[in-house]
Enzyme design. Structure first.
Site, mmCIF file in Angstrom:
data_model
loop_
_atom_site.group_PDB
_atom_site.id
_atom_site.type_symbol
_atom_site.label_atom_id
_atom_site.label_comp_id
_atom_site.label_asym_id
_atom_site.label_seq_id
_atom_site.Cartn_x
_atom_site.Cartn_y
_atom_site.Cartn_z
ATOM 1 N N HIS A 146 -44.307 -26.866 20.139
ATOM 2 C CA HIS A 146 -45.674 -26.571 19.689
ATOM 3 C C HIS A 146 -46.573 -26.191 20.859
ATOM 4 O O HIS A 146 -46.565 -26.820 21.916
ATOM 5 C CB HIS A 146 -46.265 -27.679 18.825
ATOM 6 N N ASP A 160 -46.250 -32.962 26.535
ATOM 7 C CA ASP A 160 -46.446 -32.803 25.089
ATOM 8 C C ASP A 160 -47.405 -31.654 24.802
ATOM 9 O O ASP A 160 -48.607 -31.869 24.763
ATOM 10 C CB ASP A 160 -46.966 -34.108 24.498
ATOM 11 N N HIS A 196 -50.564 -37.682 25.201
ATOM 12 C CA HIS A 196 -51.914 -37.756 24.616
ATOM 13 C C HIS A 196 -52.931 -38.388 25.559
ATOM 14 O O HIS A 196 -53.902 -38.982 25.099
ATOM 15 C CB HIS A 196 -51.909 -38.513 23.280
ATOM 16 N N ASP A 213 -39.785 -31.535 21.506
ATOM 17 C CA ASP A 213 -41.135 -32.127 21.475
ATOM 18 C C ASP A 213 -41.081 -33.600 21.884
ATOM 19 O O ASP A 213 -41.738 -34.447 21.294
ATOM 20 C CB ASP A 213 -41.742 -31.965 20.071
ATOM 21 N N GLU A 217 -49.444 -28.567 15.641
ATOM 22 C CA GLU A 217 -48.581 -29.719 15.354
ATOM 23 C C GLU A 217 -49.370 -31.016 15.423
ATOM 24 O O GLU A 217 -49.159 -31.931 14.642
ATOM 25 C CB GLU A 217 -47.412 -29.763 16.345
ATOM 26 N N GLU A 218 -50.291 -31.087 16.399
ATOM 27 C CA GLU A 218 -50.933 -32.374 16.692
ATOM 28 C C GLU A 218 -51.882 -32.844 15.600
ATOM 29 O O GLU A 218 -52.026 -34.042 15.387
ATOM 30 C CB GLU A 218 -51.700 -32.290 18.019
HETATM 31 ZN ZN LIG Z 1 -45.874 -33.049 20.615
#
Ligand SMILES: [Zn+2]
Length: 480
Positions: A297, A309, A441, A371, A343-344
């Site tokens: 993503h 990520d 994140h 991912d 995606e998130e």
């Molecule tokens: Zn991810």
């Protein structure tokens, strides 16, 4: 033509490669029995891909270029638009046969400037700030924040039992990530429901705000964001995550007596925005209509660089095709890289892809997603049925050479999972998971946390499996 080139290069390379480990005693001599011709060919191809990636791989260059062009890539933001343009250009530069932007409609949420969790009682800690990040999608607080007593809750059962005490309070969900679990992904899975459902469940009981312990494996002062959900008919209350270090401090305070805090967020929702999946094809030599998808993503949270990520996944996917082109290993089937948007916080790109390609999903023979970060490859997890699982294990076996050949049933990828209902066998790339949930994140998910060699090994591992599936005489058996 292609095949003769392949054989000639392999013939030059392999004796050298075969000699080095035995001569240096680095790997055990596996005995006098030479492998069967078919397996030997697969091992030769795998060795060429791994060697090329280790010596001249560009996975890290892709990643460094992406995070420089678009460090913050949350859906609907200018950064996400810059990432789309970057990906289109990068695919063109690598030499994909076809590069397309495929539209999707994404939510556009902004964190805003103010995010604060400040203790207001007891007096001994009044004014102390707990490091926090708004949860993705949170509504703002009123200006000046919400000030209320804290009620610490560690399970849904406890919330139900104490629901009469929740009204007017800020619920603090404090169930920690279970560090005893061997898989950090299981640890994450066991705690992330507090982030995704906490605001709804707390609001049902009358809470005015939510604070969660970051869903993280490290004890540090970097809070982890991530999507939170609301439900129609339930009051939308502001929600933030505090760092694990701040959570330990708050736990100690709550154990001693009443604690109050002020939660202030000025997040904004801008409604829907147009965006794109970026799709590139390396056309197959014999059955170009049959497709193997390599997905990752392109969007990411608006903190750090999204280096693991999922910048690493994007780098892996692009590098798969670059390696195959560089080594003149164009397979029978088309290899399609899909860099999904959103995606998130919504999966809009994944849904748009499955919808807009519905008429050709029966010709998608395999899809793999990266991912889980750019760490040392360990293997793959898959939803494949018994028949396809056996084939995947055989095709991945040459990766035992770099300890990355395992294929086991398990989760695959959020984006490609939209194709599961069509019977497409899916796989997730499985790197070492020890560090992923220390970074993901957070402000800490930056380029310097990615090892170039580990990223190159990962790209090679995915390329070996993708090439083997795409170049196999028979398509992979489908899931029923
Ligand atoms: Zn991810």
């Amino acid at each position: 033509m292609l095949h003769s080139t392949r054989t000639r290069r392999a013939a030059v390379l392999v004796p050298i490669l075969a000699l080095i480990p035995v001569a240096t005693g680095l790997v055990p001599d596996r005995g006098a029995q030479p492998p069967e011709p078919a397996n030997r060919d697969a091992s030769e191809v795998a060795a060429r891909i791994v060697t090329a990636s280790l010596l001249d791989g560009q996975a890290y260059d892709h990643l460094a270029s992406l995070v420089a062009a678009a460090p913050h890539r949350l859906s609907g933001s200018p950064g996400a638009a810059a990432a789309v343009e970057w990906a289109r250009k990068r695919m063109t530069k690598i030499g994909f046969d076809e590069v397309r932007l495929e539209p999707c409609t994404v939510p556009h949420w902004e964190r805003g400037e103010v995010q604060s969790v400040r203790l207001t009682a007891p007096a001994s800690v009044t004014g102390v700030e707990l490091r926090c990040l708004a949860l993705g999608g949170s509504v703002p607080s009123p200006e000046g924040g919400i000030e209320a007593e804290v009620i610490a809750i560690s399970s849904w059962d406890e919330l139900a039992q104490r629901s009469a005490d929740v009204a007017g309070k800020i619920v603090y969900f404090n169930r920690p990530f279970d560090l005893a679990l061997r898989s950090t992904f299981e640890g994450y899975g066991g705690a992330v429901d507090q982030r995704s459902r906490g605001a709804v469940e707390a609001a049902k009981a009358g809470a005015v705000g939510v604070v969660i312990r970051s869903v993280a494996s490290a004890i540090d002062d970097f809070p982890h964001t991530g999507g939170t959900n609301y439900q129609d008919g339930v009051t939308r209350i502001p929600a933030a995550a505090i760092s694990t270090l701040a959570a330990e401090r708050l736990d100690a305070l709550v154990a001693r007596g009443p604690v109050r805090l002020n939660l202030e967020l000025d997040c904004r929702w801008h409604g829907d925005a147009p965006s794109f999946n970026v799709v590139g094809d390396l056309l197959g030599t014999e059955s170009p209509e049959e497709i193997v998808v390599v997905g990752a993503h392109l969007d990411g949270w608006d903190v750090g660089h999204g280096a693991h990520d999922d910048g690493s996944g994007c780098a892996h996917a692009l590098e798969v095709v670059r390696l195959l082109l560089d080594l003149d290993l164009r397979p029978r089937r088309t290899v399609r890289v899909v860099l999904f948007m959103n995606e998130e916080n919504g999966l809009a790109g994944a849904r748009a892809y499955a919808r807009d390609h519905a008429d050709e999903l029966d010709r998608h023979v395999f899809a793999i997603e990266s991912d889980r970060g750019g760490f040392t490859p360990r293997g793959f997890s898959t939803n494949a049925g018994d028949e396809a699982l056996a084939v995947l294990r055989e095709l991945a076996a040459p990766l035992d050479e770099i300890d990355a050949g395992s294929v086991d049933p398990g989760g695959t990828g959020a984006d490609i999972s939209q194709m599961a209902a069509s019977g497409v066998p899916l796989a997730g790339f499985l790197p070492d998971g020890a560090r992923y949930f220390a970074y993901h994140h957070t402000e800490n998910d930056t380029l310097d946390k990615v090892s170039e060699r580990e990223l190159r090994l990962g790209a090679a591992a995915i390329a070996v499996l993708v090439h083997a599936v795409a170049d196999r005489e028979q398509p992979l058996p489908r899931n029923r």
